[in-house]
Design a protein around this motif. Structure first.
Motif, PDB file in Angstrom:
ATOM      1  N   VAL A  80       0.835  -1.200   0.000  1.00 17.82           N
ATOM      2  CA  VAL A  80       0.000   0.000   0.000  1.00 17.82           C
ATOM      3  C   VAL A  80       0.873   1.254   0.000  1.00 17.82           C
ATOM      4  O   VAL A  80       0.516   2.268  -0.610  1.00 17.82           O
ATOM      5  CB  VAL A  80      -0.963  -0.009   1.202  1.00 17.82           C
ATOM      6  CG1 VAL A  80      -1.804   1.262   1.243  1.00 17.82           C
ATOM      7  CG2 VAL A  80      -1.888  -1.234   1.138  1.00 17.82           C
ATOM      8  N   TYR A  81       2.020   1.192   0.680  1.00 16.94           N
ATOM      9  CA  TYR A  81       2.946   2.331   0.694  1.00 16.94           C
ATOM     10  C   TYR A  81       3.391   2.674  -0.722  1.00 16.94           C
ATOM     11  O   TYR A  81       3.349   3.840  -1.140  1.00 16.94           O
ATOM     12  CB  TYR A  81       4.146   1.973   1.565  1.00 16.94           C
ATOM     13  CG  TYR A  81       5.290   2.977   1.525  1.00 16.94           C
ATOM     14  CD1 TYR A  81       5.209   4.179   2.210  1.00 16.94           C
ATOM     15  CD2 TYR A  81       6.450   2.705   0.790  1.00 16.94           C
ATOM     16  CE1 TYR A  81       6.257   5.100   2.181  1.00 16.94           C
ATOM     17  CE2 TYR A  81       7.499   3.613   0.754  1.00 16.94           C
ATOM     18  CZ  TYR A  81       7.404   4.798   1.450  1.00 16.94           C
ATOM     19  OH  TYR A  81       8.438   5.702   1.416  1.00 16.94           O
ATOM     20  N   TRP A  82       3.804   1.692  -1.482  1.00 16.78           N
ATOM     21  CA  TRP A  82       4.240   1.956  -2.859  1.00 16.78           C
ATOM     22  C   TRP A  82       3.063   2.300  -3.758  1.00 16.78           C
ATOM     23  O   TRP A  82       3.220   3.047  -4.736  1.00 16.78           O
ATOM     24  CB  TRP A  82       5.040   0.769  -3.399  1.00 16.78           C
ATOM     25  CG  TRP A  82       6.392   0.704  -2.771  1.00 16.78           C
ATOM     26  CD1 TRP A  82       6.832  -0.178  -1.834  1.00 16.78           C
ATOM     27  CD2 TRP A  82       7.481   1.612  -2.997  1.00 16.78           C
ATOM     28  NE1 TRP A  82       8.122   0.106  -1.461  1.00 16.78           N
ATOM     29  CE2 TRP A  82       8.554   1.205  -2.163  1.00 16.78           C
ATOM     30  CE3 TRP A  82       7.663   2.722  -3.814  1.00 16.78           C
ATOM     31  CZ2 TRP A  82       9.778   1.860  -2.130  1.00 16.78           C
ATOM     32  CZ3 TRP A  82       8.882   3.390  -3.788  1.00 16.78           C
ATOM     33  CH2 TRP A  82       9.926   2.967  -2.955  1.00 16.78           C
ATOM     34  N   ALA A  83       1.892   1.783  -3.438  1.00 18.84           N
ATOM     35  CA  ALA A  83       0.704   2.203  -4.182  1.00 18.84           C
ATOM     36  C   ALA A  83       0.448   3.696  -3.961  1.00 18.84           C
ATOM     37  O   ALA A  83       0.124   4.436  -4.905  1.00 18.84           O
ATOM     38  CB  ALA A  83      -0.508   1.393  -3.723  1.00 18.84           C
ATOM     39  N   HIS A  84       0.606   4.150  -2.736  1.00 21.47           N
ATOM     40  CA  HIS A  84       0.439   5.572  -2.417  1.00 21.47           C
ATOM     41  C   HIS A  84       1.421   6.430  -3.203  1.00 21.47           C
ATOM     42  O   HIS A  84       1.038   7.439  -3.814  1.00 21.47           O
ATOM     43  CB  HIS A  84       0.623   5.775  -0.914  1.00 21.47           C
ATOM     44  CG  HIS A  84       0.850   7.192  -0.511  1.00 21.47           C
ATOM     45  ND1 HIS A  84      -0.095   8.189  -0.699  1.00 21.47           N
ATOM     46  CD2 HIS A  84       1.928   7.808   0.070  1.00 21.47           C
ATOM     47  CE1 HIS A  84       0.382   9.343  -0.257  1.00 21.47           C
ATOM     48  NE2 HIS A  84       1.603   9.142   0.207  1.00 21.47           N
ATOM     49  N   LEU A  85       2.690   6.038  -3.205  1.00 22.52           N
ATOM     50  CA  LEU A  85       3.688   6.804  -3.940  1.00 22.52           C
ATOM     51  C   LEU A  85       3.411   6.781  -5.444  1.00 22.52           C
ATOM     52  O   LEU A  85       3.576   7.798  -6.135  1.00 22.52           O
ATOM     53  CB  LEU A  85       5.091   6.258  -3.661  1.00 22.52           C
ATOM     54  CG  LEU A  85       5.609   6.408  -2.227  1.00 22.52           C
ATOM     55  CD1 LEU A  85       7.004   5.823  -2.105  1.00 22.52           C
ATOM     56  CD2 LEU A  85       5.594   7.863  -1.790  1.00 22.52           C
ATOM     57  N   GLY A  86       2.974   5.628  -5.941  1.00 24.51           N
ATOM     58  CA  GLY A  86       2.640   5.529  -7.358  1.00 24.51           C
ATOM     59  C   GLY A  86       1.513   6.451  -7.747  1.00 24.51           C
ATOM     60  O   GLY A  86       1.564   7.118  -8.795  1.00 24.51           O
ATOM     61  N   SER A 122     -10.546  -3.612  -5.197  1.00 23.56           N
ATOM     62  CA  SER A 122     -10.770  -2.246  -4.736  1.00 23.56           C
ATOM     63  C   SER A 122      -9.491  -1.416  -4.684  1.00 23.56           C
ATOM     64  O   SER A 122      -9.518  -0.215  -4.977  1.00 23.56           O
ATOM     65  CB  SER A 122     -11.460  -2.249  -3.370  1.00 23.56           C
ATOM     66  OG  SER A 122     -10.678  -2.957  -2.419  1.00 23.56           O
ATOM     67  N   LEU A 123      -8.350  -1.991  -4.301  1.00 24.85           N
ATOM     68  CA  LEU A 123      -7.127  -1.192  -4.214  1.00 24.85           C
ATOM     69  C   LEU A 123      -6.704  -0.712  -5.598  1.00 24.85           C
ATOM     70  O   LEU A 123      -6.412   0.475  -5.797  1.00 24.85           O
ATOM     71  CB  LEU A 123      -6.003  -1.982  -3.558  1.00 24.85           C
ATOM     72  CG  LEU A 123      -4.657  -1.239  -3.457  1.00 24.85           C
ATOM     73  CD1 LEU A 123      -4.810   0.053  -2.665  1.00 24.85           C
ATOM     74  CD2 LEU A 123      -3.584  -2.132  -2.841  1.00 24.85           C
ATOM     75  N   ALA A 124      -6.671  -1.626  -6.565  1.00 21.80           N
ATOM     76  CA  ALA A 124      -6.275  -1.244  -7.921  1.00 21.80           C
ATOM     77  C   ALA A 124      -7.261  -0.234  -8.507  1.00 21.80           C
ATOM     78  O   ALA A 124      -6.853   0.744  -9.163  1.00 21.80           O
ATOM     79  CB  ALA A 124      -6.186  -2.483  -8.813  1.00 21.80           C
ATOM     80  N   VAL A 125      -8.542  -0.440  -8.275  1.00 25.67           N
ATOM     81  CA  VAL A 125      -9.557   0.476  -8.792  1.00 25.67           C
ATOM     82  C   VAL A 125      -9.427   1.841  -8.131  1.00 25.67           C
ATOM     83  O   VAL A 125      -9.520   2.886  -8.785  1.00 25.67           O
ATOM     84  CB  VAL A 125     -10.966  -0.105  -8.582  1.00 25.67           C
ATOM     85  CG1 VAL A 125     -12.040   0.935  -8.896  1.00 25.67           C
ATOM     86  CG2 VAL A 125     -11.168  -1.340  -9.455  1.00 25.67           C
ATOM     87  N   PHE A 126      -9.197   1.840  -6.819  1.00 26.83           N
ATOM     88  CA  PHE A 126      -9.054   3.108  -6.111  1.00 26.83           C
ATOM     89  C   PHE A 126      -7.848   3.888  -6.635  1.00 26.83           C
ATOM     90  O   PHE A 126      -7.933   5.104  -6.883  1.00 26.83           O
ATOM     91  CB  PHE A 126      -8.899   2.861  -4.617  1.00 26.83           C
ATOM     92  CG  PHE A 126      -8.670   4.113  -3.810  1.00 26.83           C
ATOM     93  CD1 PHE A 126      -9.726   4.941  -3.486  1.00 26.83           C
ATOM     94  CD2 PHE A 126      -7.405   4.470  -3.401  1.00 26.83           C
ATOM     95  CE1 PHE A 126      -9.516   6.104  -2.760  1.00 26.83           C
ATOM     96  CE2 PHE A 126      -7.178   5.622  -2.675  1.00 26.83           C
ATOM     97  CZ  PHE A 126      -8.238   6.443  -2.351  1.00 26.83           C
ATOM     98  N   MET A 127      -6.722   3.209  -6.814  1.00 32.42           N
ATOM     99  CA  MET A 127      -5.526   3.866  -7.339  1.00 32.42           C
ATOM    100  C   MET A 127      -5.801   4.490  -8.701  1.00 32.42           C
ATOM    101  O   MET A 127      -5.458   5.666  -8.954  1.00 32.42           O
ATOM    102  CB  MET A 127      -4.384   2.858  -7.454  1.00 32.42           C
ATOM    103  CG  MET A 127      -3.843   2.349  -6.143  1.00 32.42           C
ATOM    104  SD  MET A 127      -2.710   0.959  -6.385  1.00 32.42           S
ATOM    105  CE  MET A 127      -1.442   1.727  -7.425  1.00 32.42           C
TER     106      MET A 127
END
Length: 392
Positions: free
Chosen positions: A87-93, A320-325
């Motif tokens: 999730v940390y790297w998802a946030h930065l991405g 949901s995580l991929a969609v949210f990003m």
């Protein structure tokens, strides 16, 4: 020979409401979108953020709770750390992709609007060195990019919750409530602009020490630490009455028409705070969630009435995580459509339904990729018939 226990069928309610939350979050984040006047946040104290966090708590209980029980606390904690890392790297991405898109839009020179300023990202552009340190350490958290950092901190609380649950699950509930009460005190917040040249005291917009209450409500319900509420007519009436009574204090039409209502809403202050999940806001979400839970029936039996929409929402909720990003970045891009063509009815329908279709397609694509189709055994070609010998 022992056989593996049969897997329980996945409860459709969790994924359906997560998918619905993803659609609402996309609509809410598109700048200049007239449909934002019709999302749940405009008619009550709570909104799709509670759906996202509550359902994430339930999903975490399913995904991680079983690991703690099966593999032990240490391996369960390692799995949480792995998820926090993801999730940390998802946030930065999300941050850098959105920043790149805003830089490109500004660089074209085609628009009068300053897209970097619209996201308040000039502090990062002008003070990149110090704020890059802040970004990587989660001490620079711009408002638009604050949900995933909140989720990271809440994930870090799961090992503690599982340790307390070994003693008594009620301790998890007690500590969660006490932490929420503590988070509401003045001055209790994580720094969001620690590295600014001019000192800033702004804290995270979503205080994770408060929002963990919504997360662990879902976690505790799914884990069986607190019982599901009974279906009672008086409870339905009470929940519906609360939702209706609070409507005039949330709907912009009524607030705009009445100075008295605006004053009452202002007097509520922290009781409806989004940052600290005010008590009236939390109760509003519980009331809405209870009504939705009753409406869909036991096990979501009544969801079938929604027809083909249900499996689509489930697929979105499962990713949901991929969609949210994707939605966080695409929402800003879709908003350019309103800058170019206005917000007429046809443009509004095309942008919103088009956006929903895009993130839904992303959910299906991610699900297909996760199935690792390249690992499927290749079909062997049909054998060629043996050549016939010519008769002499």
């Amino acid at each position: 020979m022992q056989t593996a226990p049969a897997r329980r069928p996945r409860d459709p309610r969790l994924d359906v409401f997560r998918g619905l939350g993803m659609w609402i979050i996309l609509i809410a984040h598109i700048p200049g979108n007239p449909w934002t006047l019709w999302i749940p946040a405009r008619f009550g104290f709570s909104d799709a953020t509670e759906i996202f966090v509550f359902c994430s708590g339930m999903a975490s209980a399913l995904a991680f709770g079983a690991i703690f029980r099966r593999a032990g606390w240490v391996l369960g904690t390692l799995r949480i750390l792995q998820r926090m890392w993801q999730v940390y790297w998802a946030h930065l991405g999300v941050f850098f992709t959105a920043l790149f898109c805003m830089l490109v839009l500004n660089a074209t020179g085609w628009f009068e609007k300053d897209y970097i300023a619209a996201l308040n990202l000039y502090p990062f552009i002008t003070q990149t060195g110090s704020n890059l340190i802040g970004l990587m350490t989660l001490t620079y958290v711009p408002n638009y990019f604050d949900i995933l950092p909140m989720y990271i901190v809440i994930l870090a609380m799961i090992p503690l919750a599982m340790a307390l649950a070994r003693i008594n699950p009620k301790l998890v509930v007690l500590v969660s409530v006490l932490l929420w009460l503590w988070a509401g005190r003045p001055g209790v917040s994580l720094p969001a602009e620690l590295w600014f040249a001019k000192p800033s005291s702004r804290g995270w917009f979503f205080d994770p020490f408060a929002w963990q209450l919504v997360f662990f409500t879902g976690f505790a319900l799914q884990s069986g630490w607190i019982p599901a509420p009974p279906v009672r007519r008086w409870l339905v009436v009470l929940a519906a009455a609360y939702v209706i009574v609070t409507l005039p204090l949330a709907w912009h039409v009524l607030l705009g028409a009445s100075e008295t209502l605006r004053q009452w809403r202002g007097d509520l202050g922290g009781l409806v705070s989004k940052t600290n999940v005010g008590a009236l806001r939390y109760l509003h979400f519980l009331a809405v969630a209870y009504l939705a839970w009753v409406a869909v029936g036991p096990g979501g039996a009544r969801l079938a009435a929604a027809g083909p929409l249900v499996p689509v929402l489930m697929r979105v909720g499962q990713q949901s995580l991929a969609v949210f990003m994707a939605s966080m970045v695409l929402a800003r891009v879709f908003g350019v459509g309103f800058d170019l063509w206005g917000s007429g009815p046809i443009v509004t329908v095309v942008i919103n339904l088009g956006g929903i279709a895009v993130i839904t397609g992303i959910a299906y694509a991610v699900g297909w990729m996760k199935s690792e189709p390249w690992r499927q055994p290749a079909q062997s070609p049909a054998p060629h018939p043996a050549p016939r010998m010519a008769r002499s």
